[in-house]
Write a protein that holds these residues in place. Sequence first.
Motif, PDB file in Angstrom:
ATOM      1  N   ALA A 243      36.305  64.581  83.213  1.00 36.57           N
ATOM      2  CA  ALA A 243      37.137  65.780  83.373  1.00 36.57           C
ATOM      3  C   ALA A 243      36.852  66.789  82.272  1.00 36.57           C
ATOM      4  O   ALA A 243      36.754  67.988  82.524  1.00 36.57           O
ATOM      5  N   GLY A 244      36.698  66.328  81.049  1.00 38.23           N
ATOM      6  CA  GLY A 244      36.514  67.226  79.915  1.00 38.23           C
ATOM      7  C   GLY A 244      37.803  67.404  79.139  1.00 38.23           C
ATOM      8  O   GLY A 244      38.911  67.124  79.630  1.00 38.23           O
ATOM      9  N   TYR A 245      37.671  67.914  77.922  1.00 36.49           N
ATOM     10  CA  TYR A 245      38.833  68.083  77.056  1.00 36.49           C
ATOM     11  C   TYR A 245      39.823  69.063  77.695  1.00 36.49           C
ATOM     12  O   TYR A 245      39.449  70.113  78.208  1.00 36.49           O
ATOM     13  N   GLY A 246      41.099  68.699  77.680  1.00 41.41           N
ATOM     14  CA  GLY A 246      42.150  69.554  78.225  1.00 41.41           C
ATOM     15  C   GLY A 246      42.367  69.382  79.707  1.00 41.41           C
ATOM     16  O   GLY A 246      43.273  70.004  80.272  1.00 41.41           O
ATOM     17  N   LEU A 247      41.571  68.538  80.364  1.00 39.45           N
ATOM     18  CA  LEU A 247      41.685  68.310  81.802  1.00 39.45           C
ATOM     19  C   LEU A 247      41.769  66.813  82.082  1.00 39.45           C
ATOM     20  O   LEU A 247      41.395  65.988  81.250  1.00 39.45           O
TER      21      LEU A 247
ATOM     22  N   LYS B  68      35.197  75.283  84.969  1.00 37.16           N
ATOM     23  CA  LYS B  68      36.319  74.454  85.411  1.00 37.16           C
ATOM     24  C   LYS B  68      37.608  74.828  84.699  1.00 37.16           C
ATOM     25  O   LYS B  68      38.705  74.564  85.207  1.00 37.16           O
ATOM     26  N   TYR B  69      37.493  75.483  83.532  1.00 41.87           N
ATOM     27  CA  TYR B  69      38.700  75.870  82.799  1.00 41.87           C
ATOM     28  C   TYR B  69      39.406  77.070  83.430  1.00 41.87           C
ATOM     29  O   TYR B  69      40.542  77.362  83.085  1.00 41.87           O
TER      30      TYR B  69
ATOM     31  N   GLY C  26      39.580  77.053  86.768  1.00 38.71           N
ATOM     32  CA  GLY C  26      39.934  76.488  88.064  1.00 38.71           C
ATOM     33  C   GLY C  26      38.810  76.433  89.066  1.00 38.71           C
ATOM     34  O   GLY C  26      39.041  76.118  90.235  1.00 38.71           O
ATOM     35  N   ASP C  27      37.582  76.733  88.656  1.00 37.32           N
ATOM     36  CA  ASP C  27      36.453  76.707  89.582  1.00 37.32           C
ATOM     37  C   ASP C  27      35.852  75.305  89.649  1.00 37.32           C
ATOM     38  O   ASP C  27      35.722  74.619  88.631  1.00 37.32           O
ATOM     39  N   ASN C  28      35.493  74.906  90.857  1.00 35.93           N
ATOM     40  CA  ASN C  28      34.820  73.634  91.070  1.00 35.93           C
ATOM     41  C   ASN C  28      33.331  73.913  91.188  1.00 35.93           C
ATOM     42  O   ASN C  28      32.885  74.510  92.164  1.00 35.93           O
ATOM     43  N   VAL C  29      32.572  73.508  90.194  1.00 37.46           N
ATOM     44  CA  VAL C  29      31.152  73.844  90.122  1.00 37.46           C
ATOM     45  C   VAL C  29      30.329  72.570  90.179  1.00 37.46           C
ATOM     46  O   VAL C  29      30.616  71.589  89.499  1.00 37.46           O
ATOM     47  N   PHE C  30      29.289  72.617  90.998  1.00 36.41           N
ATOM     48  CA  PHE C  30      28.408  71.470  91.182  1.00 36.41           C
ATOM     49  C   PHE C  30      26.964  71.955  91.125  1.00 36.41           C
ATOM     50  O   PHE C  30      26.679  73.113  91.430  1.00 36.41           O
TER      51      PHE C  30
ATOM     52  N   GLY D  10      38.730  78.935  92.055  1.00 39.67           N
ATOM     53  CA  GLY D  10      40.180  78.857  92.022  1.00 39.67           C
ATOM     54  C   GLY D  10      40.786  77.693  92.780  1.00 39.67           C
ATOM     55  O   GLY D  10      41.909  77.799  93.273  1.00 39.67           O
ATOM     56  N   VAL D  11      40.078  76.574  92.876  1.00 39.54           N
ATOM     57  CA  VAL D  11      40.612  75.434  93.629  1.00 39.54           C
ATOM     58  C   VAL D  11      41.415  74.482  92.746  1.00 39.54           C
ATOM     59  O   VAL D  11      42.164  73.646  93.249  1.00 39.54           O
ATOM     60  N   PHE D  12      41.251  74.588  91.421  1.00 42.20           N
ATOM     61  CA  PHE D  12      42.030  73.790  90.483  1.00 42.20           C
ATOM     62  C   PHE D  12      42.992  74.700  89.718  1.00 42.20           C
ATOM     63  O   PHE D  12      42.844  75.928  89.721  1.00 42.20           O
ATOM     64  N   THR D  13      43.965  74.106  89.060  1.00 39.88           N
ATOM     65  CA  THR D  13      44.881  74.864  88.212  1.00 39.88           C
ATOM     66  C   THR D  13      44.151  75.321  86.962  1.00 39.88           C
ATOM     67  O   THR D  13      43.613  74.502  86.212  1.00 39.88           O
ATOM     68  N   ALA D  14      44.106  76.630  86.740  1.00 41.23           N
ATOM     69  CA  ALA D  14      43.382  77.184  85.590  1.00 41.23           C
ATOM     70  C   ALA D  14      44.205  77.026  84.319  1.00 41.23           C
ATOM     71  O   ALA D  14      45.438  77.119  84.347  1.00 41.23           O
ATOM     72  N   ILE D  15      43.528  76.810  83.201  1.00 40.08           N
ATOM     73  CA  ILE D  15      44.222  76.777  81.905  1.00 40.08           C
ATOM     74  C   ILE D  15      43.742  77.913  81.007  1.00 40.08           C
ATOM     75  O   ILE D  15      44.243  78.079  79.905  1.00 40.08           O
ATOM     76  N   VAL D  16      42.756  78.675  81.489  1.00 42.19           N
ATOM     77  CA  VAL D  16      42.281  79.874  80.789  1.00 42.19           C
ATOM     78  C   VAL D  16      42.192  80.982  81.831  1.00 42.19           C
ATOM     79  O   VAL D  16      41.726  80.754  82.951  1.00 42.19           O
ATOM     80  N   ASP D  17      42.648  82.188  81.489  1.00 38.69           N
ATOM     81  CA  ASP D  17      42.586  83.282  82.454  1.00 38.69           C
ATOM     82  C   ASP D  17      41.145  83.770  82.620  1.00 38.69           C
ATOM     83  O   ASP D  17      40.308  83.646  81.723  1.00 38.69           O
ATOM     84  N   VAL D  18      40.877  84.339  83.780  1.00 40.40           N
ATOM     85  CA  VAL D  18      39.525  84.740  84.146  1.00 40.40           C
ATOM     86  C   VAL D  18      38.985  85.810  83.206  1.00 40.40           C
ATOM     87  O   VAL D  18      37.808  85.787  82.830  1.00 40.40           O
TER      88      VAL D  18
END
Length: 528
Positions: free
Chosen positions: A182-186, A274-275, A277-281, A305-313
């Motif tokens: 997930a990464g730090y903060g997620l 991902k921070y 809210g984007d799902n990147v592959f 924008g598919v996940f809950t963002a923790i940093v604004d765009v």
Amino acid sequence: MEWLCVSRAEGSSRIARIGPERSRRAAAYVRMSTDHQRYSTENQLDSIKRFAEARDFEIVRIYEDAGKSGLNLEGRDAFQRLLADVERGTADFGAILVYDVSRWGRFQNADHGAHLEFLCSRADIVVHYCAEQFENDGSIGSNLLKTVKRVMAGEYSRELSVKVFAGQCRLVEKGYRQGGMAGYGLRRLLIDENGEPKSELSIGERKSLQTDRVILIPGPAEEVEVVRRIYRLFVDFGVQEAQIAARLNLEGIVTDLGRPWTRGTVHQVLTNPKYIGDNVFNRVSFKLKMRRVVNTQEHWVRARGVFTAIVDVVTFERAARIVEDRSRRMNDAELIDLLRSLLEAQGSLSSLVIDEREDMPSSSVYRSRFGSLLRAYHLVGYSPRRDYRYIEINRRLRAMHPDVVTMVIDGLRVAGGEVLVDPETGLIDVNGEFTASVVVARCGETQAGSPRWRIRLDAGLASDITIAVRMERGNVSPLDYYLLPRLDMTEPKLRLAENNGLSLDGYRFETLDFLFSLAARAQFEEAA
């Protein structure tokens, strides 16, 4: 799993040559990735044993690689031990029994598998493919069939890779996480086929049901705040990744893996979508385990924008712009050509116009390269009638001021100080020993393009120390800090140039570490 049958002669550490008996002794090699149940190691071994009984082989060793890909030798420890025994001459068997050609390997270069078989042949060890419809006897027919089978095994992996990749892309577009931590903060949340939460996955845990899916959710509040703080320090204050890492380590904050922060780990936080809210592959591909490739953005698979963002765009894009501008390398002619084309398109130039253009370096690049924006304007034949940038800059600096104050307070408290803030005046009281106030000084320019800063000392607050944050050209991030003691400041206003002599520059600091050290409390042992 490994069966051993070793005979030694006269204390020798090598396997003794046992003449004709050696040719009847065999080692079995079994491998399973995740292909199909028929390739389970138990099923392979049953077929190999039937083959051995029919041809009077005695299986003296079994080498097993479970859950290992056949694309290369990496991770196939048992296969590597088998080859090592063969090449060292310590093998006490004259045959190797394998279920079929694909279990020997799905090498993308068919010659690779043939070369490994040749190494065995050179050691007088014959490889038998027990489930194949041909005898590996060196005849033209068997050699042709082996070559075809090796090519087919590699092609199967290529076709499977394409199908798996297409399936992963569809799931990514639906908002489901594909692999990776997930990464730090997620955190990773396991959901069922109806989208209902099941449980949070820890590091190393995976889903067990094929119908389950994984999404990302915000982690603990303290981690989320650290991520946002990293962005503030980088975007608003211009603190570099290595300095941010050092500050986090000083505060005893560790990464999601429990390790100290480094420049690289901070950079990953600042650049991963991902921070927001984007799902990147497919940012990095390692198809068929041939070569690791860092893909450009046009090859990413991205669901926004598919996940809950923790940093604004907006903050994320500002960080991305800083990273891009820093890494971009253009010569002066290319920069001037871009600026000229922008002038033709817009009819006028300003730092805002330049910064809003996505396909151009930021205005700070032009200031750095040509000394000032005015000189860059002159090179493209543009003379601004009036510059209204200061209105937007002042608005931005006023919005930045609370974050600067928060950074100062956090640093003082981390150093061990007791900090109180007057809710009406904003005056900062440190340990009841001294007070401080914060001002942010905008960078302006003379007609010649030289930078100047004006600092107003608020006599009404009468703080013991005024923390003057001097902004760099462009007024995006801090350049340096002045810690101005009230006792030495006789004028209510200061006008600073780049260099001001020892009487003022003696109070200049690159960071606020010295200020924070003033808040630290020393511990004294009681005298006997």
